[in-house]
Design a protein around this motif. Structure first.
Motif, PDB file in Angstrom:
ATOM      1  N   GLY A 180     -10.938   5.210   2.842  1.00  0.00           N
ATOM      2  CA  GLY A 180      -9.836   4.816   2.104  1.00  0.00           C
ATOM      3  C   GLY A 180     -10.209   4.318   0.767  1.00  0.00           C
ATOM      4  O   GLY A 180      -9.640   3.945  -0.187  1.00  0.00           O
ATOM      5  N   ALA A 181     -11.554   4.822   0.117  1.00  0.00           N
ATOM      6  CA  ALA A 181     -12.165   4.560  -0.997  1.00  0.00           C
ATOM      7  C   ALA A 181     -11.449   5.311  -2.208  1.00  0.00           C
ATOM      8  O   ALA A 181     -11.223   6.474  -1.908  1.00  0.00           O
ATOM      9  CB  ALA A 181     -13.608   4.805  -1.012  1.00  0.00           C
ATOM     10  N   GLY A 206     -17.837  12.894  -4.674  1.00  0.00           N
ATOM     11  CA  GLY A 206     -17.275  12.655  -3.149  1.00  0.00           C
ATOM     12  C   GLY A 206     -17.074  11.356  -3.034  1.00  0.00           C
ATOM     13  O   GLY A 206     -17.846  10.401  -3.563  1.00  0.00           O
ATOM     14  N   VAL A 207     -16.272  10.934  -2.054  1.00  0.00           N
ATOM     15  CA  VAL A 207     -16.151   9.616  -1.672  1.00  0.00           C
ATOM     16  C   VAL A 207     -16.091   9.726   0.080  1.00  0.00           C
ATOM     17  O   VAL A 207     -16.394  10.637   0.499  1.00  0.00           O
ATOM     18  CB  VAL A 207     -14.794   9.072  -2.172  1.00  0.00           C
ATOM     19  CG1 VAL A 207     -14.856   8.687  -3.703  1.00  0.00           C
ATOM     20  CG2 VAL A 207     -13.514   9.860  -1.604  1.00  0.00           C
ATOM     21  N   GLU A 208     -16.129   8.339   0.613  1.00  0.00           N
ATOM     22  CA  GLU A 208     -16.263   8.204   1.893  1.00  0.00           C
ATOM     23  C   GLU A 208     -17.651   8.725   2.465  1.00  0.00           C
ATOM     24  O   GLU A 208     -18.450   8.542   1.973  1.00  0.00           O
ATOM     25  CB  GLU A 208     -14.922   8.736   2.807  1.00  0.00           C
ATOM     26  CG  GLU A 208     -13.697   7.880   2.287  1.00  0.00           C
ATOM     27  CD  GLU A 208     -12.419   8.435   2.908  1.00  0.00           C
ATOM     28  OE1 GLU A 208     -12.412   9.407   3.794  1.00  0.00           O
ATOM     29  OE2 GLU A 208     -11.157   8.177   2.492  1.00  0.00           O
ATOM     30  N   SER A 209     -17.516   9.689   3.688  1.00  0.00           N
ATOM     31  CA  SER A 209     -18.697  10.000   4.054  1.00  0.00           C
ATOM     32  C   SER A 209     -19.330  11.375   3.477  1.00  0.00           C
ATOM     33  O   SER A 209     -20.366  11.653   3.491  1.00  0.00           O
ATOM     34  CB  SER A 209     -18.310  10.791   5.687  1.00  0.00           C
ATOM     35  OG  SER A 209     -17.311  11.459   5.324  1.00  0.00           O
ATOM     36  N   ASN A 210     -18.647  11.835   2.250  1.00  0.00           N
ATOM     37  CA  ASN A 210     -19.028  12.744   1.540  1.00  0.00           C
ATOM     38  C   ASN A 210     -19.602  12.561   0.228  1.00  0.00           C
ATOM     39  O   ASN A 210     -19.770  13.150  -0.630  1.00  0.00           O
ATOM     40  CB  ASN A 210     -17.788  13.953   1.045  1.00  0.00           C
ATOM     41  CG  ASN A 210     -17.312  14.294   2.346  1.00  0.00           C
ATOM     42  OD1 ASN A 210     -17.728  15.007   3.127  1.00  0.00           O
ATOM     43  ND2 ASN A 210     -15.863  14.570   2.567  1.00  0.00           N
ATOM     44  N   CYS A 211     -19.933  11.080   0.035  1.00  0.00           N
ATOM     45  CA  CYS A 211     -20.496  10.600  -1.042  1.00  0.00           C
ATOM     46  C   CYS A 211     -21.971  11.065  -1.227  1.00  0.00           C
ATOM     47  O   CYS A 211     -22.751  10.523  -0.510  1.00  0.00           O
ATOM     48  CB  CYS A 211     -20.321   8.841  -1.196  1.00  0.00           C
ATOM     49  SG  CYS A 211     -20.811   8.283  -2.840  1.00  0.00           S
ATOM     50  N   LYS A 212     -22.121  11.817  -2.310  1.00  0.00           N
ATOM     51  CA  LYS A 212     -23.406  12.626  -2.428  1.00  0.00           C
ATOM     52  C   LYS A 212     -24.260  12.090  -3.680  1.00  0.00           C
ATOM     53  O   LYS A 212     -25.490  11.948  -3.750  1.00  0.00           O
ATOM     54  CB  LYS A 212     -23.401  13.848  -2.557  1.00  0.00           C
ATOM     55  CG  LYS A 212     -22.912  14.532  -1.486  1.00  0.00           C
ATOM     56  CD  LYS A 212     -22.480  16.037  -1.699  1.00  0.00           C
ATOM     57  CE  LYS A 212     -21.785  16.950  -0.451  1.00  0.00           C
ATOM     58  NZ  LYS A 212     -21.310  18.076  -1.003  1.00  0.00           N
TER      59      LYS A 212
END
Length: 750
Positions: A180-181, A206-212
């Motif tokens: 939910g970021a 990317g946000v949540e689990s895709n934040c690179k």
């Protein structure tokens, strides 16, 4: 595409990479090496920053990452971590168990040859004074916001505190890895709720689990965090799918900067090319003036975005020489004169420092100070401007959480600590007592919650008094007093959590368990209408007897004087000899200590002595003392009595959307709204509410206003209480005294 190992610390430059390889530990020899590098920096190489935010926004985790990347600690630990170590800055056992910050903690570290003094502050509103005193002495701040929660209640409180002390800040949107970021929503909240002229200087990849990683809009580069702990940075081209968005956001950044900065505004209007240096210079100028807030992004827990934040602290936040600080010079009968302090790191300037925090340590009282002018060396003598006492400095230390490192001297801009200085929070210290300079003290909010407190075991009273003496000295929002009316010891603070923490600390640190409870309200008893009395006290039991007669009127005073007791001698002649009048007065006042209606004190009464009688042998002051008491007892039986209750003037401040619920709560508590006003999306309601109805209001207000509401209250006056309240008090008193009400007597007979 180039990959390089991030130079975590200037110590690499000094060929001390072995220190970093082995890591830093407060007990290792390398700590002293680190200390040498951090001393005596030029003024432009120093930053004093605070990390402030709402509860659970990630302040302490962010500080832990900063200390790791700058080589200050050798390994990172989590707040309330599974390894039972806890974060470095949460040094108190209670903090580690609860996973919250209770006390602000100071440290200093190095980044790219700059010395950064950091204060990590609590997020709970109950410990708001810790934020208050930290911001008072800091030059800049990092406002941490949760990417999911956004601008929350304590974010607004911290924002108001920064405004009060004119502290420039960067915003860091943390927790991009959470479900939910939404950093864009947080930015719009900053603009609407906080009235900040804010814009992104970074975008998340990317946000949540895709934040690179992140995109730096100023340099137009992508930054990818690699390595086990994100310590390796890889600079790359902006991903194709994000080029359009990054161009739009960069344009938006330049627009917001142009509105706040004339130089960049001219370039923008003339459509001249704007390069990286122009943007950096504009951000710095506007940030120092608090006309623009740069917004950075990242996730401290997943080790992304911390190093660029450190770079931004160096690039955009002020050094101590760029902040104008003033002292006041008192003059008899005149307004205090404002004197500008010289931050230049020169021994020629006289020393001026502010004590902003006290802490009891194992070596005595530890006093945290900020030096604003001049220098101080070990062995110097300083003067407390408030008490005019002088103290010789035997030891100077710099702090790293609960560890201390000795230094020989400190200069303007440094945050340090002293031992053995008897002072209060907010005192000014100088080396030249004739200068008459004093620094503005710290704003201390009034306590909002009071509770009765008692040691569980009477044998612990010594430890209890030691704990109270220490905590009231350390924390100006923690108050302690003895209520003579109800014979109770009362503690007051900023919230129930605040008082609960101190109760736990008394048990842990002083082996003194305590019980907390709702304090009694100081009700009063008074007459409704005047009542005459004529009482004869006569006692004969062999030898000298007792004889005294008092006649007069006991009448209620007007409402404006219903908290006082008056005694008037209206006798004429010698029926009551003048030497016995003090005895009658004493008997009346002694009887007023405890009424017979509900066991409360009497007030708002006038005892008019009109006549009496005496015996030439048997009369005495004691006899008239007892006669006055008997007269009051007679009036209790004959007169009509009522109970008065204290009314408080209450002032509630909250955002406009909660106005209806706040007024409804006050009405539910039998309050009368006397006025209201509003400014910039906030309203203030003024009301008069019975003190007996105000218990638990702090928690109710916070829960109904999402933690954004605040209130203050002070005593206003006494008025007659409601009939149901009076009946309840009388019944409780009768039960306590073992007296059954009439209806209960009838039941028992049947």
């Amino acid at each position: 595409m180039t990959i390089f190992k991030l130079l975590n610390s200037p110590l690499y430059v000094s060929k001390a990479s072995n220190i970093l390889k082995n890591g830093f530990n407060s007990n290792s020899r390398s700590m002293s090496n680190y200390s040498k590098f951090s001393e005596h920096k030029k003024l432009n190489l120093i930053r004093n920053i605070g990390i402030s935010a709402h509860i659970d926004s990630g302040k302490t985790t962010l500080t832990e990452r900063i200390l790791f990347y700058t080589g200050r600690i050798e390994s990172m630990h989590e707040v309330k971590g599974k390894d039972n170590v806890g974060a470095t800055m949460d040094s108190m056992e209670l903090e580690r168990q609860r996973g919250i910050t209770i006390q602000s903690a100071a440290t200093y570290t190095m980044w790219k040859d700059h010395n950064i003094n950091i204060i990590d502050t609590p997020g709970h509103v109950d410990f708001t004074v810790e934020v208050e005193r930290a911001l008072r002495v800091l030059d800049g701040a990092v406002l941490v916001l949760c990417a999911v929660g956004g601008v929350q209640s304590q974010s607004l409180t911290v924002n108001r505190q920064m405004k009060r002390y004119n502290v420039p800040c960067l915003a860091f949107i943390n927790k991009l890895d959470r479900m939910g970021a939404n950093p864009q929503r947080v930015l719009s909240q900053m603009r609407s709720k906080m009235n900040h002229n804010a814009a992104f200087i970074q975008l998340p990849i990317g946000v949540e689990s895709n934040c690179k990683g992140i995109i730096d809009l100023v340099t137009q580069k992508a930054v990818i965090f690699e390595g086990s702990f994100g310590e390796e940075l890889r600079y790359d081209e902006i991903p194709k799918e994000m080029r359009t968005e990054s161009d739009e956001k960069r344009h938006e950044l330049i627009e917001h900067l142009s509105n706040a900065d004339e130089k960049l505004g001219e370039l923008y209007l003339e459509e001249k090319p704007i390069n990286e240096e122009d943007i950096k210079a504009a951000i710095r100028r506007t940030c120092l003036k608090r006309s623009f807030t740069p917004v950075l992004v990242g996730t401290a827990l997943k080790n992304k975005g911390v190093q660029p934040l450190l770079d931004a602290v160096l690039d955009y936040l002020p050094n101590p020489g760029e902040v104008e600080n003033f002292a006041l010079r008192e003059k008899d009968g005149e307004e205090p004169e404002k004197v500008s302090l010289n931050p230049a790191r020169s021994p020629d300037n006289s020393f001026v420092a502010l004590a902003f925090k006290l802490e009891a340590g194992k070596f005595g009282q530890l006093t945290y100070m900020r030096c604003y002018q001049g220098m101080l060396q070990k062995g110097d003598t300083i003067y407390n401007q408030r008490t005019q006492r002088k103290v010789r400095i035997a030891r100077l230390v710099r702090l790293h959480s609960n560890n201390m490192e000795d230094v020989n001297e400190v200069y303007a801009g440094d945050i340090f600590a002293l031992f053995g200085v008897d002072c209060a929070s907010g005192d000014t210290f100088v080396t030249d007592p004739k200068s008459d300079l004093s620094l503005e003290s710290i704003f201390v909010p009034d306590p909002v919650v009071s509770m009765a407190i008692n040691p569980a075991n009477s044998k612990d009273r010594d430890n209890f008094s030691k704990a109270i003496a220490r905590f009231t000295k350390e924390d100006p929002t923690f108050h302690f007093f003895f209520d003579n009316d109800n014979k109770e010891t009362i503690v007051s603070g900023m919230g129930e959590l605040h008082l609960e923490i101190y109760a736990q600390r008394m048990e842990r640190e002083y082996n003194c368990p305590v019980s907390l409870g709702k304090p009694k309200v100081a009700f009063r008893e008074t007459l409704v209408s005047p009542c005459e009395f004529d009482y004869l006290h006569k006692k004969q039991s062999g030898g000298q007897g007792q004889y005294a007669r008092v006649t007069g009127i006991l009448e209620p005073l007007p409402p404006s004087k219903n908290t006082v007791l008056e005694f008037v001698d209206e006798t004429v002649g010698t029926n009551v000899p003048k030497q016995y009048i003090p005895g009658i007065r004493k008997g009346y006042l002694a009887m007023a200590e405890k009424g017979l209606l509900a066991g409360q004190k009497l007030s708002g009464l006038k005892f008019r002595l009109t006549d009496g009688g005496h015996h030439i042998v048997d009369s005495s002051e004691l006899a008239f003392f007892l006669a006055a008491q008997g007269a009051i007892k007679d009036v209790f039986e004959k007169g009509v009595w009522q109970i008065l209750e204290p009314i408080m003037s209450v002032e509630v401040t909250a955002p406009d959307e909660f106005q209806g619920s706040v007024i409804a709560q006050l009405n539910k508590r039998h309050g009368i709204v006397t006025g209201s006003e509003g400014t910039e999306g906030w309203f203030t309601v003024y009301a008069e509410v019975p003190l007996n109805e105000m218990f638990g209001y702090a928690g109710e207000l916070r829960s109904s206003t999402q933690g954004k509401g605040e209130f203050t209250m002070e005593y206003s006056r006494y008025i007659p209480c409601l009939p149901e309240v009076q009946d309840k008090l009388i019944q409780e008193y009768q039960k306590q005294m073992g007296v059954l009400p009439e209806k209960d007597k009838k039941k028992r007979k049947n």
